[in-house]
Design a protein around this motif. Structure first.
Motif, PDB file in Angstrom:
ATOM      1  N   TYR A   1       0.757  -1.318   0.088  1.00 47.05           N
ATOM      2  CA  TYR A   1       0.073  -0.016  -0.152  1.00 47.05           C
ATOM      3  C   TYR A   1       0.840   1.072   0.097  1.00 47.05           C
ATOM      4  CZ  TYR A   1      -4.099   2.819   1.675  1.00 47.05           C
ATOM      5  OH  TYR A   1      -5.200   3.704   1.705  1.00 47.05           O
ATOM      6  N   LEU A   2       1.841   1.372   0.963  1.00 45.70           N
ATOM      7  CA  LEU A   2       2.631   2.441   1.123  1.00 45.70           C
ATOM      8  C   LEU A   2       3.373   2.706  -0.141  1.00 45.70           C
ATOM      9  CD1 LEU A   2       3.192   4.415   3.366  1.00 45.70           C
ATOM     10  CD2 LEU A   2       5.306   3.154   3.854  1.00 45.70           C
ATOM     11  N   VAL A   3       4.041   1.688  -0.716  1.00 42.35           N
ATOM     12  CA  VAL A   3       4.953   1.819  -2.070  1.00 42.35           C
ATOM     13  C   VAL A   3       3.956   2.289  -3.085  1.00 42.35           C
ATOM     14  CG1 VAL A   3       6.334   0.890  -3.736  1.00 42.35           C
ATOM     15  CG2 VAL A   3       6.489   0.235  -1.443  1.00 42.35           C
ATOM     16  N   ARG A   4       2.639   1.861  -3.272  1.00 44.26           N
ATOM     17  CA  ARG A   4       1.963   1.984  -4.267  1.00 44.26           C
ATOM     18  C   ARG A   4       1.405   3.826  -4.252  1.00 44.26           C
ATOM     19  NH1 ARG A   4      -3.356  -0.760  -3.211  1.00 44.26           N
ATOM     20  NH2 ARG A   4      -2.241  -1.993  -1.928  1.00 44.26           N
ATOM     21  N   THR A   5       1.038   4.160  -3.033  1.00 43.27           N
ATOM     22  CA  THR A   5       0.818   5.640  -2.865  1.00 43.27           C
ATOM     23  C   THR A   5       2.399   6.378  -2.966  1.00 43.27           C
ATOM     24  OG1 THR A   5      -0.574   4.821  -0.934  1.00 43.27           O
ATOM     25  CG2 THR A   5      -0.445   7.066  -1.166  1.00 43.27           C
ATOM     26  N   LEU A   6       3.206   6.163  -2.831  1.00 45.90           N
ATOM     27  CA  LEU A   6       4.470   6.562  -3.153  1.00 45.90           C
ATOM     28  C   LEU A   6       4.686   6.959  -4.415  1.00 45.90           C
ATOM     29  CD1 LEU A   6       7.095   5.291  -0.090  1.00 45.90           C
ATOM     30  CD2 LEU A   6       6.249   7.617  -0.360  1.00 45.90           C
ATOM     31  N   ALA A   7       4.258   5.899  -5.220  1.00 43.46           N
ATOM     32  CA  ALA A   7       4.413   5.958  -6.681  1.00 43.46           C
ATOM     33  C   ALA A   7       3.566   7.237  -7.242  1.00 43.46           C
ATOM     34  CB  ALA A   7       3.931   4.723  -7.191  1.00 43.46           C
ATOM     35  N   TRP A   8       2.291   7.514  -6.625  1.00 43.21           N
ATOM     36  CA  TRP A   8       1.567   8.515  -6.851  1.00 43.21           C
ATOM     37  C   TRP A   8       2.043   9.883  -6.646  1.00 43.21           C
ATOM     38  CZ3 TRP A   8      -2.756   9.279  -9.534  1.00 43.21           C
ATOM     39  CH2 TRP A   8      -3.436   8.436 -10.015  1.00 43.21           C
ATOM     40  N   LEU A   9       2.793   9.750  -5.713  1.00 43.62           N
ATOM     41  CA  LEU A   9       3.744  10.822  -5.191  1.00 43.62           C
ATOM     42  C   LEU A   9       4.606  11.397  -6.226  1.00 43.62           C
ATOM     43  CD1 LEU A   9       3.980  12.556  -2.295  1.00 43.62           C
ATOM     44  CD2 LEU A   9       6.298  11.234  -2.096  1.00 43.62           C
ATOM     45  N   ASN A  10       5.022  10.550  -6.744  1.00 43.04           N
ATOM     46  CA  ASN A  10       5.991  10.795  -7.957  1.00 43.04           C
ATOM     47  C   ASN A  10       5.360  11.172  -9.238  1.00 43.04           C
ATOM     48  OD1 ASN A  10       8.722  10.223  -6.711  1.00 43.04           O
ATOM     49  ND2 ASN A  10       8.317   8.001  -6.842  1.00 43.04           N
ATOM     50  N   ILE A  11       4.101  10.652  -9.514  1.00 44.80           N
ATOM     51  CA  ILE A  11       3.442  10.752 -10.729  1.00 44.80           C
ATOM     52  C   ILE A  11       2.993  12.276 -10.460  1.00 44.80           C
ATOM     53  CG2 ILE A  11       1.253  10.190 -12.108  1.00 44.80           C
ATOM     54  CD1 ILE A  11       1.618   7.400 -10.947  1.00 44.80           C
ATOM     55  N   LEU A  12       2.489  12.726  -9.495  1.00 45.36           N
ATOM     56  CA  LEU A  12       1.821  14.103  -9.367  1.00 45.36           C
ATOM     57  C   LEU A  12       2.672  15.049  -8.902  1.00 45.36           C
ATOM     58  CD1 LEU A  12      -1.510  12.832  -7.412  1.00 45.36           C
ATOM     59  CD2 LEU A  12      -1.281  13.189  -9.953  1.00 45.36           C
ATOM     60  N   ALA A  13       3.946  14.781  -8.594  1.00 47.37           N
ATOM     61  CA  ALA A  13       5.089  15.653  -8.218  1.00 47.37           C
ATOM     62  C   ALA A  13       5.175  16.904  -9.297  1.00 47.37           C
ATOM     63  CB  ALA A  13       6.465  14.925  -8.066  1.00 47.37           C
ATOM     64  N   ASP A  14       5.643  17.961  -8.505  1.00 44.50           N
ATOM     65  CA  ASP A  14       5.376  19.173  -9.159  1.00 44.50           C
ATOM     66  C   ASP A  14       6.438  19.184 -10.533  1.00 44.50           C
ATOM     67  OD1 ASP A  14       3.852  20.132  -7.513  1.00 44.50           O
ATOM     68  OD2 ASP A  14       5.276  21.501  -6.579  1.00 44.50           O
ATOM     69  N   GLU A  15       7.562  18.383 -10.234  1.00 41.80           N
ATOM     70  CA  GLU A  15       8.453  18.098 -11.452  1.00 41.80           C
ATOM     71  C   GLU A  15       8.270  16.872 -12.151  1.00 41.80           C
ATOM     72  OE1 GLU A  15       9.794  17.079  -8.201  1.00 41.80           O
ATOM     73  OE2 GLU A  15       9.483  19.320  -7.633  1.00 41.80           O
ATOM     74  N   GLY A  16       7.228  16.449 -11.941  1.00 38.96           N
ATOM     75  CA  GLY A  16       6.723  15.204 -12.546  1.00 38.96           C
ATOM     76  C   GLY A  16       6.205  15.255 -13.888  1.00 38.96           C
ATOM     77  N   PRO A  17       5.881  14.333 -14.796  1.00 39.09           N
ATOM     78  CA  PRO A  17       5.643  14.594 -16.208  1.00 39.09           C
ATOM     79  C   PRO A  17       4.138  14.971 -16.387  1.00 39.09           C
ATOM     80  CG  PRO A  17       5.401  12.160 -15.445  1.00 39.09           C
ATOM     81  CD  PRO A  17       6.097  12.776 -14.276  1.00 39.09           C
ATOM     82  N   VAL A  18       3.031  14.496 -15.302  1.00 37.14           N
ATOM     83  CA  VAL A  18       1.897  15.139 -15.308  1.00 37.14           C
ATOM     84  C   VAL A  18       1.544  16.376 -15.378  1.00 37.14           C
ATOM     85  CG1 VAL A  18      -0.542  14.598 -14.548  1.00 37.14           C
ATOM     86  CG2 VAL A  18       0.932  12.573 -14.529  1.00 37.14           C
ATOM     87  N   VAL A  19       2.196  16.731 -14.334  1.00 39.19           N
ATOM     88  CA  VAL A  19       1.971  18.156 -14.162  1.00 39.19           C
ATOM     89  C   VAL A  19       2.696  19.157 -15.305  1.00 39.19           C
ATOM     90  CG1 VAL A  19       2.890  20.308 -12.638  1.00 39.19           C
ATOM     91  CG2 VAL A  19       2.099  18.159 -11.528  1.00 39.19           C
ATOM     92  N   GLY A  20       3.945  18.514 -15.711  1.00 44.79           N
ATOM     93  CA  GLY A  20       4.438  19.246 -16.715  1.00 44.79           C
ATOM     94  C   GLY A  20       3.441  19.477 -18.109  1.00 44.79           C
ATOM     95  N   VAL A  21       3.135  18.131 -18.424  1.00 44.90           N
ATOM     96  CA  VAL A  21       2.201  18.183 -19.766  1.00 44.90           C
ATOM     97  C   VAL A  21       0.820  19.234 -19.604  1.00 44.90           C
ATOM     98  CG1 VAL A  21       0.514  16.832 -20.921  1.00 44.90           C
ATOM     99  CG2 VAL A  21       2.722  15.921 -20.385  1.00 44.90           C
ATOM    100  N   LEU A  22       0.292  19.092 -18.294  1.00 43.89           N
ATOM    101  CA  LEU A  22      -0.898  19.970 -17.905  1.00 43.89           C
ATOM    102  C   LEU A  22      -0.564  21.423 -18.143  1.00 43.89           C
ATOM    103  CD1 LEU A  22      -2.986  17.895 -15.045  1.00 43.89           C
ATOM    104  CD2 LEU A  22      -3.246  17.977 -17.591  1.00 43.89           C
ATOM    105  N   ARG A  23       0.517  21.627 -17.278  1.00 39.73           N
ATOM    106  CA  ARG A  23       1.238  23.212 -17.341  1.00 39.73           C
ATOM    107  C   ARG A  23       1.232  23.634 -18.930  1.00 39.73           C
ATOM    108  NH1 ARG A  23       5.591  23.376 -12.624  1.00 39.73           N
ATOM    109  NH2 ARG A  23       4.127  23.556 -10.912  1.00 39.73           N
ATOM    110  N   ASP A  24       1.829  22.620 -19.910  1.00 38.56           N
ATOM    111  CA  ASP A  24       1.923  22.944 -21.122  1.00 38.56           C
ATOM    112  C   ASP A  24       0.608  23.176 -21.887  1.00 38.56           C
ATOM    113  OD1 ASP A  24       4.654  23.119 -20.855  1.00 38.56           O
ATOM    114  OD2 ASP A  24       4.938  21.038 -21.731  1.00 38.56           O
ATOM    115  N   LEU A  25      -0.195  22.146 -21.494  1.00 40.11           N
ATOM    116  CA  LEU A  25      -1.550  22.398 -22.007  1.00 40.11           C
ATOM    117  C   LEU A  25      -2.281  23.573 -21.502  1.00 40.11           C
ATOM    118  CD1 LEU A  25      -2.699  18.916 -22.547  1.00 40.11           C
ATOM    119  CD2 LEU A  25      -1.885  20.218 -24.161  1.00 40.11           C
TER     120      LEU A  25
END
Lengths: 285, 376
Positions: free
Chosen positions: A116-140
């Motif tokens: 559970y903990l590791v799965r949630t930590l993975a989301w930490l990385n996905i949603l991180a400010d330097e992460g890809p998702v935030v980057g793409v959403l900012r570009d869009l």
């Protein structure tokens, strides 16, 4: 041994039940009773005294009603999100995936192979400010140049939705999978369009799965603290975070225990209201 | 009841009786690796009780499903009345189906099940209630309206399935092995019951079964199918008395097929030399002469066809005694009526003469005698 069971036929069922009952007694009932005892204590760690301190409960409500409400709102939204995401997916698996059914079910369960903990930590990385998702959403320009996902309500609810998704998906899958496809043919034979056949036959027959999935998702989600702790900030704190802090950080066992009891009680009340709405027949099968 | 059944939904009210209720034209259905239905054409007149009879895998259920709209034909056309319905979904076809396992909706009451089709067609509430009550009475389940399907016996569920389909007054009622799940006694009872209901409502019934007795009891026309094709189509008596192929002769009842060659206008010389007279229907060359076991008498005098043989076995089966006779033309089965108690059937080993009438002798192709053995 065999002859013993033969001679004491009436005893056998109880002997088989005994380990389970013992388990429940040792690991659930006794700790629960102890927690109840603790919730009425007063004093400072480690010198608590039992004083029928009912003000623990009123203080808990006074100080933490906001976190209570937030827990229920977050858990409720996550439960609905799980339902909306899971139903079409498992519908497709049950009726359309053919021989690939089990593979897709495995994909749903696969995250559980990681803690559970590791799965949630993975989301930490996905949603991180330097992460890809935030980057793409900012570009869009969906997010502003300083917009973030992490440390928002969105992040916490998404985390809960993700973590409890299989609890919603699997019961619904089981109830859909049991539906005889000939019932749908019969509905169409009796002039029902595909939409009508779904609403009048498929949906009601999968209702037990929806009810079970809702309960299995909502109950643990309401008490969750990991998602709020890792993906949120104190302003996303849920009641689970408060209880965790009281128990492990401020060592205020009496208020932690009373909060736990309040959480259990309020979930039970929510359940009863839910049972009223959906009909108790479906809850008990 | 008869008045209401004549009232049909939609525009196809005023048709000339010449238009068949169901018409198939060169219908073919191919699945990925097999041909289930291989060019079927037939017409089912209004108000008839029509049976598609054949062993499993002969294409009868696929044919029914194509009429119902659950499968689309690969080739050919299907008409309900004068309308080509190929490509139309089931809910837009004026037919209803009684499914093999009934497929009753488990979460609805009997009433809810029966009312399902009428509700979809937005029949007004008052009329709906009346029609549901009327049809439940017809199938003898008036007191069961509020129950759930699982609270009913198999036979009762079968009646609900029938009521649920009939209440819509379809142009055609399709029955897919409707009695397959019932025990023998109930099945016999339901056969007569279905026939009574069909007479009463006057709707065309298309019935799929592998049980030749069931088909013969209920249907007024039977299409015997094999390998995706219709072997023979006609009333039960014609199929039984004058089977056109060895398959039909073997599938409907028991028959003795004796290989031979046509000789003259009404005679066949059996391979071992005996000449029997038969209704040839213009056949010639290598054929098989067929005769049903109950048409044969033991001893001379049953007719002008005679064949000597030796009794090898006898079995008393109540209404008749089954006798197996070895002859030079092959093994022949005889059903001797037990007209009076005691019985006068000679013991095994006795040499006898079998005799039967030329009118009872039918002719089928010899080549497909092989097929009969394959399907048995």
């Amino acid at each position: 041994m065999g002859s013993f069971f033969h001679r004491h036929k009436g005893v056998t069922p109880y002997l088989l039940l005994a380990p389970g009952i013992l388990w429940l007694a040792i690991f659930f009932l006794i700790p629960l009773a102890f927690l109840g005892y603790q919730s009425l204590q007063s004093g400072l760690f480690p010198d608590f005294q039992f004083t029928w301190e009912f003000s623990n409960f009123s203080n808990a409500i006074r100080d933490y009603h906001e976190q209570f409400a937030r827990s229920f709102v977050y858990a409720g939204i996550a439960t609905i999100a799980c339902l909306v995401l899971a139903y079409p997916l498992v519908y497709w698996i049950a009726f359309r995936a053919g021989p690939w059914r089990n593979l897709f079910l495995l994909f749903i369960v696969a995250p559980f192979f990681v803690t559970y903990l590791v799965r949630t930590l993975a989301w930490l990385n996905i949603l991180a400010d330097e992460g890809p998702v935030v980057g793409v959403l900012r570009d869009l320009h969906v997010l502003g140049p300083d917009g973030r996902l992490l440390a928002t309500t969105f992040a916490v609810v998404s985390g809960i939705t993700y973590n409890f998704f299989p609890f919603m998906a699997l019961p619904i899958y089981v109830s859909l999978e049991q539906i005889d496809p000939r019932l749908l043919e019969a509905a169409k034979d009796l002039y029902a369009s595909s939409t009508q056949a779904f609403l009048r036959v498929t949906l009601p027959l999968s209702a037990p799965g929806i009810v079970a999935g809702t309960l299995l998702t909502f109950i643990p989600a309401a008490g969750d603290f990991i998602n709020a702790a890792l993906l949120g900030t104190p302003s996303q704190a849920m009641i689970g975070n408060v209880i965790q802090a009281k128990f492990l950080e401020s060592l205020d066992y009496p208020s932690a225990a009373s909060l736990s009891f309040l959480l259990m009680g309020s979930i039970l009340v929510a359940l009863l209201i839910y049972a009223r709405i959906v009909g108790s027949e479906r809850l008990t099968g | 009841m008869t008045d209401t059944t004549r009232e049909r939904q939609g525009s196809n009210l005023s048709q000339t009786p010449a238009v068949a209720d169901v018409r198939l034209e060169d219908v073919v259905k191919r699945f990925d690796d097999s041909t289930a239905v291989d060019g079927i054409s037939l017409e089912i007149p209004r108000g008839s009780f029509f049976a598609l009879l054949g062993p499993s895998g002969c294409g009868k259920t696929t044919t029914l499903r194509m009429i119902g709209g659950f499968e689309e034909p690969t080739e050919g056309r299907i008409f309900l009345g004068d309308q080509d319905v190929v490509g139309r979904p089931p809910y837009k076809r004026d037919v209803n189906t009684v499914f093999q396992s009934y497929a009753l909706f488990p979460h609805m009451s009997i009433e809810g099940n029966v009312a399902f089709g009428l509700e979809r067609k937005r029949v007004p509430k008052d009329e709906l209630k009346g029609r549901v009550a009327e049809i439940l009475e017809l199938v003898g389940l008036s007191g069961f309206a509020k129950r759930k399907p699982r609270q009913l016996s198999g036979g009762q569920q079968q009646r609900v399935a029938l009521a649920r389909a009939l209440v819509n007054h379809p142009r055609v009622l399709l029955l897919d092995e409707p009695l397959g799940a019932l025990d023998l006694k109930l099945r016999k009872q339901m056969q007569l019951e279905l026939k009574r209901i069909q007479h009463e409502v006057g709707i065309t019934f298309v019935h799929v079964t592998h049980d030749q007795e069931e088909a013969m009891t209920m249907a007024d026309t039977i299409a015997v199918m094999s390998g995706g094709k219709i072997e023979q189509l006609g009333p039960p008596t014609e199929l039984y008395e004058r089977p056109a192929t060895a398959f039909v002769a073997g599938f409907l009842g028991v028959s003795n097929l004796l290989p031979g060659t046509v000789e003259g206008a009404d005679a066949i010389r059996l391979d071992e030399g005996t000449v029997v007279r038969a209704v040839l229907n213009g056949r010639s060359g290598q054929v098989a002469a067929g005769v049903r076991p109950e048409k044969i008498s033991i001893g001379a005098g049953g007719g002008s066809n005679e064949l000597p043989g030796t009794i090898s076995e006898t079995a008393y089966i109540g209404v008749a005694t089954q006798v197996v006779v070895r002859t030079a033309a092959g093994t022949v089965q005889v059903f001797a009526q037990n007209m009076d108690a005691g019985g006068r059937i000679p013991a095994p080993g006795t040499n006898v003469v079998l005799s039967w009438a030329p009118e009872s002798t039918f002719v089928v192709d010899r080549a497909d005698s092989v097929m009969e053995e394959e399907t048995e």
